[in-house]
Design an enzyme around this catalytic site. Structure first.
Site, short mmCIF file in Angstrom:
data_model
loop_
_atom_site.label_atom_id
_atom_site.label_comp_id
_atom_site.label_asym_id
_atom_site.label_seq_id
_atom_site.Cartn_x
_atom_site.Cartn_y
_atom_site.Cartn_z
CG HIS A 84 -2.21 -0.75 0.97
ND1 HIS A 84 -3.12 -0.39 0.02
CD2 HIS A 84 -2.70 -1.87 1.55
CE1 HIS A 84 -4.12 -1.24 0.02
NE2 HIS A 84 -3.90 -2.15 0.94
N GLY A 85 2.04 1.18 0.59
CA GLY A 85 2.92 2.34 0.60
C GLY A 85 3.80 2.33 1.83
#
Lengths: 79, 403
Positions: free
Chosen positions: B334-335
């Protein structure tokens, strides 16, 4: 064929710890929540060891392996 | 003119419908115009990636060529050999562009962000799937144009749903009968309407009208109460969760609807996730194609390797190690921010707790009541656990505590 089925039911009972698994050879094992991912992999590994067959994970199409009858069918083809 | 994000504006729908018309007329009369399909894809990609700043489009072209090189050299290698480390290297190489893009916020490097384009994650999932299935021997042959057609299938290019190559191939090689196509059109129109309701009415209400106001209110407690906690944060949690679901489910419905118009049965991404009875059930209903991708290509393979080589004995330990690995990877995907990683760990813990509870329940089946009330409670509890996790995911805590 009945031999194979009996063995498969045995494997399913060992893996899931449920005694009544496989009474109905057409029961959908995934839909009824009998097999989760973990149990599925355990069944696969045991099938490989017991029958000496090779089943890659991506070959494992859930619709083709969803009941005792279908598993027996596939095992027989791969044996 | 600027790049148009798929399904974000009326313009996009107008262009899309005009381009789809010949495809739909063709399918109605039992024909697929392969050349036209290709042209339509190119036009849509130009609208999406070359509208303004061309850097996204150029990245896309280089990315596709790079993944093609990998897939086809691996395919020719795999016909003769099957070394585990070669396979692993190919998977790593296939993921590298995505890893760079994901590391970008951390490195703040201008050259790296040049690699980025909308939807790089989703193309990477598809490319990795193909490499893995080539290794397993279930994809024995794939032609360059088939690979590109699968990768660049425009209805799903920006955010999925993530289809599988062999399933997709079955659909595009087949022309549906008139009856089947009428059925597909019918389901496509329904999904399109439902998508409009979800994304542009309900999603808009929660995301554009409510969320910014509640965010201001929530952040006004910053430094005023312990950890800035307030009832506004609780409201933010539910509003954000509703926005996330309706916006993303709406988008996914569009992607499936447009696929249906093109005679492709792209799998659905959501199945009433807020009716889940437990967290495992939730992951079978939320962003389904992503969680199934993670299940099939990471979790099950990891379990398989661990069990086969007997690295660990206890099945509970194996499953739990698997959950932690899986959800950590998902968090990192997701990051690279603390709240995405915590979101991953939170879900891993929820899965582990859920499994423990299920084991307990199995042993004490007779003592534990099961009725309409307990069922409602299970749904209520799952819903709140999920919304809490989305609150972590939203990054509001980062704004409240650190920014």
């Amino acid at each position: 064929m009945d031999d194979i089925k009996e063995k498969i039911v045995g494997i399913l009972q060992d893996v899931t710890g449920l005694d009544n698994v496989g009474q109905d050879a057409d029961q959908d094992l995934f839909k009824d929540g009998v097999l989760d991912s973990m149990a599925t992999v355990e069944v696969l590994v045991t099938l490989q060891d017991d029958f000496g067959i090779q089943v890659p994970v991506s070959e494992f199409d859930r619709s083709q392996w969803s009941t005792v009858n279908k598993i027996a069918q596939r095992v027989q083809e791969l044996e | 003119m600027n790049n148009i994000t798929p399904y974000s504006s009326p313009h996009y729908f107008i262009y899309l419908m005009l381009l789809l018309l010949p495809i739909m007329i063709g399918l109605w009369f039992g024909k697929r115009f392969r050349v036209y399909d290709f042209i339509a894809t190119v036009i849509i990609l130009i609208i999406t990636f070359f509208g303004g700043n061309m850097s996204q489009g150029i990245s896309l072209i280089f990315y596709v060529l790079y993944e093609m090189l990998l897939v086809f050299t691996y395919l020719s290698y795999r016909k003769k050999h099957n070394n585990f480390w070669i396979f692993t290297s190919y998977v790593v190489l296939a993921i590298i562009p995505l890893v760079f893009v994901k590391l970008d916020p951390l490195l703040k490097n201008q050259t790296i962000s040049l690699f980025a384009f909308l939807g790089i994650s989703y193309l990477t999932f598809k490319a990795v799937e193909i490499i893995m299935e080539i290794r397993d021997g279930v994809i024995k042959d794939i032609k360059p144009y088939e690979f590109v057609r699968f990768l660049l299938f425009f209805p799903t290019i920006s955010s999925g749903p993530i289809d599988r190559f062999r399933r997709f191939q079955k659909d595009v090689m087949n022309v549906p009968s008139r009856d089947e196509y009428v059925e597909l059109l019918h389901s496509g129109v329904n999904k399109l309407m439902q998508g409009l309701l979800y994304k542009f009415i309900i999603g808009y209400f929660f995301g554009t009208l409510l969320l910014p106001k509640i965010q201001i209110l929530t952040l006004s407690y910053k430094g005023q109460t312990p950890l800035g906690l307030s009832w506004a944060l609780v409201a933010y949690m539910y509003v954000y969760s509703m926005y996330l679901f309706f916006d993303f489910a709406g988008y996914s419905l569009f992607a499936v609807a447009i696929s249906n118009f093109m005679g492709v049965k792209t799998p659905m991404n959501f199945r009433a996730p807020f009716k889940s009875h437990n967290i495992k059930d939730f992951w079978n209903r939320w962003h389904i194609t992503l969680s199934f991708w993670f299940r099939d290509f990471i979790y099950m393979r990891l379990m398989f390797t661990v069990i086969k080589h007997k690295w660990l004995k206890n099945r509970v330990t194996i499953a739990n190690v698997g959950y932690i690995t899986l959800f950590l990877i998902m968090g990192f995907w997701h990051g690279e921010t603390w709240y995405y990683i915590v979101y991953g760990i939170f879900h891993a813990c929820a899965m582990i707790t859920n499994d423990a509870w299920l084991r307990y329940k199995k042993k004490h089946r007779k003592q534990i009541p099961s009725n309409k009330f307990t069922e409602a409670f299970a749904i209520f509890l799952t819903f709140n656990v999920v919304c809490f996790s989305f609150m972590i995911f939203s990054g509001i805590l980062n704004k409240l505590w650190f920014v």
